[in-house]
Design an enzyme around this catalytic site. Structure first.
Site, short mmCIF file in Angstrom:
data_model
loop_
_atom_site.label_atom_id
_atom_site.label_comp_id
_atom_site.label_asym_id
_atom_site.label_seq_id
_atom_site.Cartn_x
_atom_site.Cartn_y
_atom_site.Cartn_z
N ALA A 1 21.44 31.24 82.76
CA ALA A 1 22.39 30.16 82.45
C ALA A 1 22.01 29.41 81.16
O ALA A 1 20.81 29.26 80.90
CB ALA A 1 22.43 29.18 83.62
N ASP B 1 14.55 35.46 79.31
CA ASP B 1 14.68 34.33 78.36
C ASP B 1 14.38 33.07 79.15
O ASP B 1 15.28 32.28 79.46
CB ASP B 1 16.12 34.34 77.81
CG ASP B 1 16.37 33.27 76.77
OD1 ASP B 1 15.52 33.08 75.89
OD2 ASP B 1 17.44 32.61 76.83
N CYS C 1 12.79 29.95 72.74
CA CYS C 1 13.14 29.14 71.57
C CYS C 1 11.99 28.17 71.34
O CYS C 1 12.20 26.98 71.12
CB CYS C 1 14.48 28.44 71.75
SG CYS C 1 14.63 27.48 73.25
N1 SAM Z 1 19.50 32.91 78.64
C1 SAM Z 1 20.25 31.66 78.61
C2 SAM Z 1 21.33 31.74 77.55
O1 SAM Z 1 21.15 32.46 76.58
O2 SAM Z 1 22.37 31.10 77.69
C3 SAM Z 1 19.33 30.48 78.41
C4 SAM Z 1 18.25 30.41 79.46
S1 SAM Z 1 17.28 28.94 79.43
C5 SAM Z 1 16.23 29.20 78.08
C6 SAM Z 1 16.22 29.18 80.78
C7 SAM Z 1 16.90 29.19 82.14
O3 SAM Z 1 15.94 29.60 83.12
C8 SAM Z 1 17.40 27.83 82.61
O4 SAM Z 1 18.79 27.89 82.83
C9 SAM Z 1 16.66 27.58 83.94
O5 SAM Z 1 17.48 26.98 84.91
C10 SAM Z 1 16.31 29.00 84.33
N2 SAM Z 1 15.16 29.14 85.26
C11 SAM Z 1 14.03 28.40 85.31
N3 SAM Z 1 13.21 28.87 86.28
C12 SAM Z 1 13.84 29.94 86.84
C13 SAM Z 1 13.51 30.85 87.88
N4 SAM Z 1 12.35 30.76 88.54
N5 SAM Z 1 14.38 31.83 88.19
C14 SAM Z 1 15.56 31.93 87.52
N6 SAM Z 1 15.93 31.09 86.53
C15 SAM Z 1 15.08 30.12 86.20
#
Ligand code: SAM
Length: 310
Positions: free
Chosen positions: A112, A181, A236
């Site tokens: 997300a 990511d 990032c």
């Molecule tokens: N890839 C996305 C995009 O390009 O739009 C951005 C991702 S953002 C850098 C990192 C995401 O990792 C966040 O939305 C966060 O909620 C999620 N996240 C954090 N811990 C996580 C976990 N244990 N399992 C799955 N998602 C996780």
């Protein structure tokens, strides 16, 4: 850290959503609206020369257009209708480099709000399966709306902790590609004044350590899917702790069965040489690549190798 004196003006990047349109039609649309098309850039320097009401095709990604830094397309019809995605160039690199063939099964581990997911779906031409995970319910809801608008249909969203996914589940049997990511310090993101995010806020040693250990865990799990061929890792962040250090640890542990891919040899900014293959990774910064600060590494399974460590 970028000081206000050396404020960088980043172009506004526009990714054409190939699920709904094509680059030629989008270029024509903007031309009809009075924008001047400068053709294909041949150097990063060309991206610095875009005036208001001008745009140019990026030199690396064919479906990426760059506009003057002050251009705001959030209300533009092509954006609200999902024909274009407003996405920084650096953030387009992971899906572009992973490049899963149409029909493949792919995991987007931390997905997300879904910009990379929709890019992956476009590369897959909506053919295949795209398993997208995220922990955050709100971000996942936004993502559902964005994917709908972008015409993505090959996805399956899961509000789930990726690190708890069972790689031996038969559902993931055919997964060959994984994009990781994960959450990071965000220290590479430039704010409206074109300064990197406040370092104090983003980079206490303790916070970096916690992030790095999550990043390592997610990446390690991604590499343990039984039929995985390629895993791309991106942040990032500009901090070595979240980038080269994580990659180095992964190679230490899984190095007998995976190798790092030497990404885009013509890309100007390389990973730090804190280990021999460090420069196989790529970095991005406002000054060198006219993007947010970013890091990308791609692992590939060595042919015929099997996991020997837990
Ligand atoms: N890839 C996305 C995009 O390009 O739009 C951005 C991702 S953002 C850098 C990192 C995401 O990792 C966040 O939305 C966060 O909620 C999620 N996240 C954090 N811990 C996580 C976990 N244990 N399992 C799955 N998602 C996780």
């Amino acid at each position: 850290k970028v000081s206000s004196k050396e404020a960088y003006q980043l172009p506004r990047y526009v990714r054409v959503n190939l699920l709904k349109s094509n680059t030629e039609d989008v270029i024509d649309y903007f031309k009809r609206e009075g924008y001047t098309y400068l053709g294909q850039a041949t150097s990063i320097a060309d991206l610095r020369q875009i005036d208001r009401k001008q745009f140019i095709s990026d030199l690396h990604l064919s479906e990426l257009l760059a506009f003057h830094p002050k251009t705001d397309l959030h209300e533009h019809f092509l954006y609200t209708a999902g024909h274009i995605i407003l996405q920084d160039k650096a953030s387009c690199l992971p899906a572009y480099l992973l490049s899963p063939p149409a029909g493949s099964h792919v995991i987007d581990a931390c997905a997300a709000p879904g910009n990379k997911t929709s890019h992956l779906a476009a590369i897959l031409r909506n053919k295949g399966k795209l398993f997208a995970f995220d922990l955050d319910t709100k971000r996942l809801a936004t993502m559902g709306t964005l994917l709908l608008r972008a015409g993505v249909t090959c996805h399956e969203l899961a509000n789930q902790d990726f690190t708890l996914v069972d790689p031996s589940d038969p559902k993931y049997q055919d997964v060959n590609y994984v994009l990781v990511d994960p959450s990071c310090s965000g220290s590479g993101i430039v704010n409206r004044l074109n300064q990197f995010t406040d370092e104090e806020e983003s980079a206490s040693a303790q916070r970096l350590q916690a992030l790095a250990s999550f990043q390592y865990k997610a990446l390690s799990l991604a590499l343990s899917f039984p039929n995985v061929e390629r895993v791309i890792y991106s942040t990032c962040s500009i901090h070595c702790e979240e980038n080269e250090d994580v990659v180095k640890e992964i190679l230490k542990r899984h190095g007998n069965r995976i190798r790092l891919v030497n990404l885009m040899p013509s890309w100007p900014l390389r990973g730090l040489d804190t280990f021999p293959e460090g420069p196989y990774c790529i970095r991005a910064t406002p000054s060198d690549t006219l993007t947010n600060g970013f890091f990308v590494a791609m692992f590939e399974k060595q042919p015929g190798e099997k996991e020997t460590e837990q």
